[in-house]
Design an enzyme around this catalytic site. Structure first.
Site, mmCIF file in Angstrom:
data_model
loop_
_atom_site.group_PDB
_atom_site.id
_atom_site.type_symbol
_atom_site.label_atom_id
_atom_site.label_comp_id
_atom_site.label_asym_id
_atom_site.label_seq_id
_atom_site.Cartn_x
_atom_site.Cartn_y
_atom_site.Cartn_z
ATOM 1 N N ASP A 79 37.971 -13.814 -8.778
ATOM 2 C CA ASP A 79 38.451 -12.712 -9.627
ATOM 3 C C ASP A 79 39.415 -11.842 -8.832
ATOM 4 O O ASP A 79 39.234 -11.652 -7.628
ATOM 5 C CB ASP A 79 37.253 -11.864 -10.123
ATOM 6 C CG ASP A 79 37.551 -11.143 -11.423
ATOM 7 O OD1 ASP A 79 38.473 -10.303 -11.441
ATOM 8 O OD2 ASP A 79 36.890 -11.434 -12.432
ATOM 9 N N ALA A 125 41.638 -7.496 -11.989
ATOM 10 C CA ALA A 125 42.687 -6.934 -12.855
ATOM 11 C C ALA A 125 42.042 -6.112 -13.971
ATOM 12 O O ALA A 125 42.456 -4.987 -14.248
ATOM 13 C CB ALA A 125 43.543 -8.049 -13.444
ATOM 14 N N THR A 126 41.036 -6.676 -14.610
ATOM 15 C CA THR A 126 40.295 -5.937 -15.642
ATOM 16 C C THR A 126 38.797 -5.971 -15.353
ATOM 17 O O THR A 126 38.033 -5.233 -15.975
ATOM 18 C CB THR A 126 40.531 -6.547 -17.046
ATOM 19 O OG1 THR A 126 40.200 -7.939 -16.991
ATOM 20 C CG2 THR A 126 41.981 -6.397 -17.478
ATOM 21 N N ASP A 142 43.647 -14.664 -6.956
ATOM 22 C CA ASP A 142 44.412 -14.603 -8.205
ATOM 23 C C ASP A 142 44.658 -16.023 -8.712
ATOM 24 O O ASP A 142 45.127 -16.876 -7.948
ATOM 25 C CB ASP A 142 45.749 -13.902 -7.890
ATOM 26 C CG ASP A 142 46.466 -13.462 -9.142
ATOM 27 O OD1 ASP A 142 46.534 -14.251 -10.105
ATOM 28 O OD2 ASP A 142 46.966 -12.319 -9.148
ATOM 29 N N SER A 184 43.215 -9.410 -24.928
ATOM 30 C CA SER A 184 43.809 -8.384 -25.781
ATOM 31 C C SER A 184 45.164 -8.772 -26.353
ATOM 32 O O SER A 184 46.128 -9.009 -25.625
ATOM 33 C CB SER A 184 43.918 -7.041 -25.051
ATOM 34 O OG SER A 184 44.829 -6.201 -25.666
ATOM 35 N N SER A 210 40.188 -19.235 -27.743
ATOM 36 C CA SER A 210 40.087 -18.015 -28.551
ATOM 37 C C SER A 210 40.269 -18.278 -30.041
ATOM 38 O O SER A 210 41.072 -19.131 -30.437
ATOM 39 C CB SER A 210 41.137 -17.018 -28.075
ATOM 40 O OG SER A 210 41.276 -15.968 -28.997
ATOM 41 N N SER A 211 39.564 -17.475 -30.834
ATOM 42 C CA SER A 211 39.727 -17.549 -32.294
ATOM 43 C C SER A 211 41.141 -17.138 -32.707
ATOM 44 O O SER A 211 41.559 -17.418 -33.832
ATOM 45 C CB SER A 211 38.709 -16.645 -32.983
ATOM 46 O OG SER A 211 38.907 -15.306 -32.582
ATOM 47 N N TYR A 223 49.458 -13.479 -26.898
ATOM 48 C CA TYR A 223 48.118 -13.867 -26.426
ATOM 49 C C TYR A 223 47.658 -15.149 -27.109
ATOM 50 O O TYR A 223 47.160 -16.076 -26.464
ATOM 51 C CB TYR A 223 47.126 -12.727 -26.703
ATOM 52 C CG TYR A 223 45.683 -13.086 -26.414
ATOM 53 C CD1 TYR A 223 45.219 -13.190 -25.103
ATOM 54 C CD2 TYR A 223 44.776 -13.328 -27.456
ATOM 55 C CE1 TYR A 223 43.891 -13.522 -24.842
ATOM 56 C CE2 TYR A 223 43.454 -13.663 -27.195
ATOM 57 C CZ TYR A 223 43.017 -13.758 -25.892
ATOM 58 O OH TYR A 223 41.708 -14.092 -25.634
ATOM 59 N N VAL A 259 33.495 -11.280 -29.057
ATOM 60 C CA VAL A 259 32.241 -11.219 -28.301
ATOM 61 C C VAL A 259 31.886 -9.752 -28.012
ATOM 62 O O VAL A 259 32.781 -8.931 -27.793
ATOM 63 C CB VAL A 259 32.391 -11.991 -26.970
ATOM 64 C CG1 VAL A 259 31.048 -12.097 -26.258
ATOM 65 C CG2 VAL A 259 32.984 -13.380 -27.215
HETATM 66 P P1 NAD Z 1 37.449 -9.346 -19.120
HETATM 67 O O1 NAD Z 1 38.789 -8.701 -19.039
HETATM 68 O O2 NAD Z 1 36.248 -8.500 -19.022
HETATM 69 O O3 NAD Z 1 37.348 -10.528 -18.068
HETATM 70 C C1 NAD Z 1 38.437 -11.254 -17.578
HETATM 71 C C2 NAD Z 1 38.275 -11.381 -16.084
HETATM 72 O O4 NAD Z 1 39.379 -12.143 -15.560
HETATM 73 C C3 NAD Z 1 38.304 -10.022 -15.372
HETATM 74 O O5 NAD Z 1 37.244 -9.935 -14.448
HETATM 75 C C4 NAD Z 1 39.645 -10.015 -14.667
HETATM 76 O O6 NAD Z 1 39.664 -9.215 -13.501
HETATM 77 C C5 NAD Z 1 39.847 -11.494 -14.388
HETATM 78 N N1 NAD Z 1 41.252 -11.814 -14.185
HETATM 79 C C6 NAD Z 1 42.314 -11.410 -14.932
HETATM 80 N N2 NAD Z 1 43.465 -11.859 -14.390
HETATM 81 C C7 NAD Z 1 43.115 -12.584 -13.304
HETATM 82 C C8 NAD Z 1 43.855 -13.286 -12.325
HETATM 83 N N3 NAD Z 1 45.207 -13.327 -12.379
HETATM 84 N N4 NAD Z 1 43.204 -13.903 -11.333
HETATM 85 C C9 NAD Z 1 41.829 -13.852 -11.257
HETATM 86 N N5 NAD Z 1 41.079 -13.193 -12.148
HETATM 87 C C10 NAD Z 1 41.711 -12.555 -13.162
HETATM 88 O O7 NAD Z 1 37.459 -10.143 -20.527
HETATM 89 P P2 NAD Z 1 36.316 -10.957 -21.265
HETATM 90 O O8 NAD Z 1 36.137 -10.323 -22.581
HETATM 91 O O9 NAD Z 1 35.154 -11.142 -20.378
HETATM 92 O O10 NAD Z 1 37.053 -12.349 -21.508
HETATM 93 C C11 NAD Z 1 36.768 -13.520 -20.765
HETATM 94 C C12 NAD Z 1 37.570 -14.667 -21.370
HETATM 95 O O11 NAD Z 1 37.209 -14.856 -22.724
HETATM 96 C C13 NAD Z 1 39.073 -14.475 -21.365
HETATM 97 O O12 NAD Z 1 39.681 -15.714 -21.108
HETATM 98 C C14 NAD Z 1 39.374 -14.039 -22.781
HETATM 99 O O13 NAD Z 1 40.700 -14.349 -23.169
HETATM 100 C C15 NAD Z 1 38.363 -14.874 -23.537
HETATM 101 N N6 NAD Z 1 38.005 -14.356 -24.859
HETATM 102 C C16 NAD Z 1 37.315 -13.201 -24.965
HETATM 103 C C17 NAD Z 1 36.960 -12.735 -26.224
HETATM 104 C C18 NAD Z 1 36.162 -11.474 -26.385
HETATM 105 O O14 NAD Z 1 35.850 -11.133 -27.533
HETATM 106 N N7 NAD Z 1 35.801 -10.761 -25.324
HETATM 107 C C19 NAD Z 1 37.343 -13.438 -27.375
HETATM 108 C C20 NAD Z 1 38.079 -14.622 -27.226
HETATM 109 C C21 NAD Z 1 38.380 -15.082 -25.959
#
Ligand code: NAD
Length: 328
Positions: A38, A41-42, A63, A88, A127-128, A151, A181
């Site tokens: 990780d 970033a978020t 990264d 997002s 993703s949906s 996205y 989620v």
């Molecule tokens: P989140 O932002 O909490 O988690 C994403 C993680 O990826 C973070 O810890 C961030 O630091 C890490 N990250 C981002 N860029 C990176 C990089 N360049 N190198 C290494 N790490 C990096 O989001 P989430 O809700 O936990 O989502 C997880 C996955 O599920 C994502 O792929 C997201 O697109 C997908 N997703 C989420 C949802 C939802 O409802 N939360 C829905 C559909 C898909």
């Protein structure tokens, strides 16, 4: 919870994020060795702090846009659960280049790293949003529309690369199309926060949550534990027919935003009765939003034996204590 994935070496990318950290926690409880890649970033350090003292947990701060970081992380991994991405829709509309670099180039790096390290199974967060402008309900995996945001394009491109890598390099890959989620550790802050933690935080502060649109838009809100189960099942399924495809991961019911707010006010009122009286505000609809989303989970039920245990109400009841303790 059911133990499905045990005693394996698993790389979780994005393991400091909302979904990734919940996956790491479950895997550590089941004697897996877990590597988390990780770049924060978020994601948040606090999400993985409890795991840092566990000998079976290793954090690689790196990264996915850097192939060397991906190679190092994938070394020795039997299974990759790829969650790292910039989530997002609005973020990707604001900065499509960075979303593409992380979600597409980063994804490709991870596929290459998995291939070159002989990873047995690669499961990734799709993703949906890939359903785009398709108005069919419920969504079935084979019928998608045109993407409505950068996205959504990135997540669809992941599916295209996954398909080609599986065929060209004889890899085992499964995509999980998550639907909205929610649960513990989801970030409530910032312009790109997801709707449930954002609304919860406003309500706890007696600030009016703002619904984009008239509140009749609906979503198939999916509790985190269902998503963990889907990852474990995708990581372990033996049936080769079930591999090299994508699945909806949802509960299979839809809830309008108005219904969601009502439930949140009801459950949070147990902690603070004033929350029931917080006024709800309505704002303009958001670009890139689809009116309704509802998954068919028949394919995942049949081929992965996916059996989600939580609907939105039982998921909210599970999460509400965490929200109160952490968001107040
Ligand atoms: P989140 O932002 O909490 O988690 C994403 C993680 O990826 C973070 O810890 C961030 O630091 C890490 N990250 C981002 N860029 C990176 C990089 N360049 N190198 C290494 N790490 C990096 O989001 P989430 O809700 O936990 O989502 C997880 C996955 O599920 C994502 O792929 C997201 O697109 C997908 N997703 C989420 C949802 C939802 O409802 N939360 C829905 C559909 C898909």
């Amino acid at each position: 919870m059911e133990r499905i994935l045990e005693s394996k070496k698993v790389l979780v990318t994005g393991g400091a994020g909302f979904i990734g950290s919940n996956i790491c926690e479950k895997l550590l409880a089941q004697d897996n060795e877990v590597v988390c890649l990780d770049n924060f970033a978020t994601g948040k350090r606090v999400n993985i702090e409890p795991f840092l003292s566990n000998k079976k947990f290793k954090l690689i701060e790196g990264d996915i846009r850097n192939l060397n970081d991906c190679m190092e992380a994938a070394k020795g991994a039997e299974i990759v659960l790829h969650q790292a991405a910039l989530g997002s829709v609005p973020r990707s509309i604001g900065d499509p280049i960075t979303s593409n670099e992380v979600n597409v180039s980063g994804f490709l790096n991870m596929l290459v790293a998995a291939r070159d390290n002989g990873v047995k199974r690669f499961v990734y967060a799709a993703s949906s949003s890939t359903y785009g402008d398709s108005t069919n309900l419920p969504k079935v995996e084979d019928v998608i529309g045109k993407p409505l945001s950068p996205y959504a394009i990135t997540k669809y491109v992941n599916e295209l690369y996954a398909d080609v890598f599986a065929k060209l390099y004889d890899m085992q890959i499964i995509g999980l199309r998550y639907f909205n989620v929610f649960g513990r550790r989801q970030d409530p802050d910032g312009a790109y926060a997801a709707v449930i933690p954002k609304f919860v935080k406003s309500l706890i502060r007696h600030e009016s949550p703002v619904i984009n649109g008239d509140g009749t838009y609906s979503r198939d809100f999916t509790y985190i534990d269902n998503v963990i189960q889907a990852n474990e099942k995708a990581a372990t399924v033996d049936n080769i027919e079930a591999v090299n495809t994508v699945y909806n991961v949802a509960f299979g019911e839809r809830t309008t935003l108005n219904e969601l707010i009502n439930s949140l006010q009801e459950y949070l009122s147990d902690f603070d009765s004033e929350i029931a009286n917080v006024e709800i505000k309505y704002g303009p609809e958001r670009a890139g939003d689809i009116p309704h989303s509802l998954a068919s989970i028949a394919k995942a039920s049949e081929l992965l034996n996916y059996n989600p245990k939580y609907n939105i109400q039982s998921g909210l009841k599970e999460a509400i204590g965490w929200y109160w303790e952490n968001l107040k």
